[in-house]
Design a protein around this motif. Sequence first.
Motif, PDB file in Angstrom:
ATOM      1  N   GLY B 182       1.236  -1.139   0.197  1.00 45.83           N
ATOM      2  CA  GLY B 182      -0.185   0.008   0.267  1.00 45.83           C
ATOM      3  C   GLY B 182       0.376   1.478  -0.015  1.00 45.83           C
ATOM      4  O   GLY B 182       1.352   0.970   0.546  1.00 45.83           O
ATOM      5  N   SER B 338       5.576 -10.080   6.794  1.00 52.53           N
ATOM      6  CA  SER B 338       4.556  -9.920   6.571  1.00 52.53           C
ATOM      7  C   SER B 338       3.876 -11.251   6.458  1.00 52.53           C
ATOM      8  O   SER B 338       4.434 -12.473   6.697  1.00 52.53           O
ATOM      9  CB  SER B 338       4.228  -9.689   5.641  1.00 52.53           C
ATOM     10  OG  SER B 338       3.583 -10.436   5.112  1.00 52.53           O
ATOM     11  N   PRO B 342      -1.535  -9.111   2.640  1.00 47.57           N
ATOM     12  CA  PRO B 342      -2.077  -8.034   2.397  1.00 47.57           C
ATOM     13  C   PRO B 342      -2.236  -7.656   1.359  1.00 47.57           C
ATOM     14  O   PRO B 342      -2.584  -6.690   0.665  1.00 47.57           O
ATOM     15  CB  PRO B 342      -0.738  -7.120   2.726  1.00 47.57           C
ATOM     16  CG  PRO B 342       0.518  -8.441   2.991  1.00 47.57           C
ATOM     17  CD  PRO B 342      -0.248  -9.775   2.849  1.00 47.57           C
ATOM     18  N   ALA B 345      -6.005  -6.619   0.248  1.00 45.86           N
ATOM     19  CA  ALA B 345      -6.679  -5.980   1.123  1.00 45.86           C
ATOM     20  C   ALA B 345      -7.471  -4.196   0.273  1.00 45.86           C
ATOM     21  O   ALA B 345      -7.352  -4.406  -0.390  1.00 45.86           O
ATOM     22  CB  ALA B 345      -5.632  -5.299   2.268  1.00 45.86           C
ATOM     23  N   ILE B 348      -6.040  -0.566   4.322  1.00 48.73           N
ATOM     24  CA  ILE B 348      -5.630  -0.821   5.493  1.00 48.73           C
ATOM     25  C   ILE B 348      -5.052   0.378   6.634  1.00 48.73           C
ATOM     26  O   ILE B 348      -5.769   1.726   6.276  1.00 48.73           O
ATOM     27  CB  ILE B 348      -4.291   0.196   4.170  1.00 48.73           C
ATOM     28  CG1 ILE B 348      -5.023  -1.114   3.063  1.00 48.73           C
ATOM     29  CG2 ILE B 348      -2.715  -0.610   5.062  1.00 48.73           C
ATOM     30  CD1 ILE B 348      -2.585  -0.604   1.806  1.00 48.73           C
ATOM     31  N   TYR B 363      -4.391  -5.192   7.104  1.00 53.17           N
ATOM     32  CA  TYR B 363      -4.769  -5.395   6.254  1.00 53.17           C
ATOM     33  C   TYR B 363      -5.940  -5.954   6.489  1.00 53.17           C
ATOM     34  O   TYR B 363      -5.506  -6.944   6.777  1.00 53.17           O
ATOM     35  CB  TYR B 363      -3.588  -5.773   4.942  1.00 53.17           C
ATOM     36  CG  TYR B 363      -2.726  -4.822   5.707  1.00 53.17           C
ATOM     37  CD1 TYR B 363      -1.455  -5.227   6.115  1.00 53.17           C
ATOM     38  CD2 TYR B 363      -2.334  -3.996   4.213  1.00 53.17           C
ATOM     39  CE1 TYR B 363      -0.003  -4.604   5.772  1.00 53.17           C
ATOM     40  CE2 TYR B 363      -0.784  -3.557   3.751  1.00 53.17           C
ATOM     41  CZ  TYR B 363      -0.439  -3.571   4.382  1.00 53.17           C
ATOM     42  OH  TYR B 363       1.676  -2.345   4.139  1.00 53.17           O
TER      43      TYR B 363
END
Lengths: 62, 391
Positions: B182, B338, B342, B345, B348, B363
């Motif tokens: 993101g 992680s 994610p 998603a 966030i 996420y």
Amino acid sequence: MVTITVDMDKCQHYGQCCFEADDVFALNDDGQLEYVKESDESRRADIESAAEVCPMQAITVE
Amino acid sequence: MAESVVIVGAGIGGLRTAEALRGAGFEGAITVVGDEPSMPYNRPPLSKVALSGGVHVAELEFRRKASVADVEWRLGAPAIASDFTSRTITLADGTQMSFDGLVIASGIRPRRLPIPGPETGRYVLRTAHDATGLRNYLAPGRSAVIMGAGFIGCEVAATARGLGCEVHIVAIDEQPMFRPLGAELGRGLRSRHEQHGVNFHLGRTVQSFLGGDRVNAVLLDDGTELPASVVVEAVGSVCNVEWLEGNGLDLTDGVLVDQGMVVDCEVPIVAAGDVARHPNSLFGNIPRRIEHWNMPTETGRRAGASLAALLRGQQPDPGPFAAMPSFWSDQYHHKIQSFGMPGIATSIQIVDGSPDDACIFEYSDDTGLVGVVGVDRTAELSPYRKQLLDR
Ligand SMILES: Cc1cc2nc3c(=O)[nH]c(=O)nc-3n(C[C@H](O)[C@H](O)[C@H](O)COP(=O)(O)OP(=O)(O)OC[C@H]3O[C@@H](n4cnc5c(N)ncnc54)[C@H](O)[C@@H]3O)c2cc1C
Ligand code: SF4
């Protein structure tokens, strides 16, 4: 008895081992790996799993 | 006569599947075919410590379980074709090998873009051979232009800065690692790179490589010319599936398998690792490929057990496949970790720290939490990982 050695020159403190055997491996508050050097035979499968998933292949199990 | 298994791909996925076959009691012959000259070795260090310190494949080799000591390794031998009806594969030197069961573990390779200009001086990074070639060009005063701002591009950037190179990252994305992480965390990671002197050219593409026999500069689409002693292309991947063509498989994105890693065909065939597009019950059972290091171990364990069952004439375990994708990355002294996915998603949220410092991001999508990412917060991620496992 299972004997565990971590090559601390290789270990990058990723903590992946902790998820396989949290009674043996843990990251301390500073994010550094701490581990017990001996464990019961009944824990062998999980400890070998930890050695398998270590990204640096730093764990030796005897 | 005992059955035989051929495994194509001598990487971690091939190795773990061989070990799992033995673990599940398969006693027949196992042959692993690999196009690289080396025994299975650990790739992640190739963009990190091994690239900065020097690439020694022998030190990166995986330890292998005693149970696979009798496996035959045919290395430096690419498979170029396969025929499921006659149950054979063909190697590049023309050798035909027959199998009762087949394991597809041929992984992926870096994507190359068709960009005009000299070829020499362009590198990708997947193998120890790639890393050795690249390492020779990373030295103080040299300029490295890295195409792609994903994890591998960013790790190489950090390593190249550590080795004293001038570093440029060129990427079409608005922030580094944008797709998996993101914009907000991407921006935070970018500022860490900028503090270490990396130059970003985001929203840009490479138009051509300049130079005579060898690349010495890179021309961007906005007319910028960047000096380049070496170019690193880290712009995604292509699945190694050409050798499977002609067998009627769905090869649109890797090899489609079921929850047991079994390929839908008449012959006992399984797939594992980066090439396997598999469902995961933790994330809605939508078949996906996951290029994370822990997945070849997870999928390999399952694939080996399934194939052993099939070769005994039994049904493989029909239970769901539930594995937690886990990814880490080292950039400078920062550790990114992680769990989950994610990248899928729709929302966030930062839940701890700030993007420029140690932090944790959650996420989520409409089903709830789908991933968590921590920067320099690995130990604190445990409860989130548990939450993801309980999904
Ligand atoms: C530089 C780099 C850094 C990485 N860093 C991280 C990280 O920090 N964290 C993380 O989670 N993951 C990381 N990864 C990803 C991780 O290494 C992969 O997910 C993992 O290696 C996949 O294993 P695999 O066995 O599926 O494929 P591979 O390891 O690619 O093995 C497949 C093997 O099959 C061979 N092959 C292909 N086609 C044929 C054929 N036709 N015949 C014979 N052999 C063939 C290939 O050459 C290769 O040797 C990184 C990868 C790279 C390249
Ligand atoms: S998994 Fe390996 S590298 Fe990570 S903390 Fe454990 S021993 Fe160290």
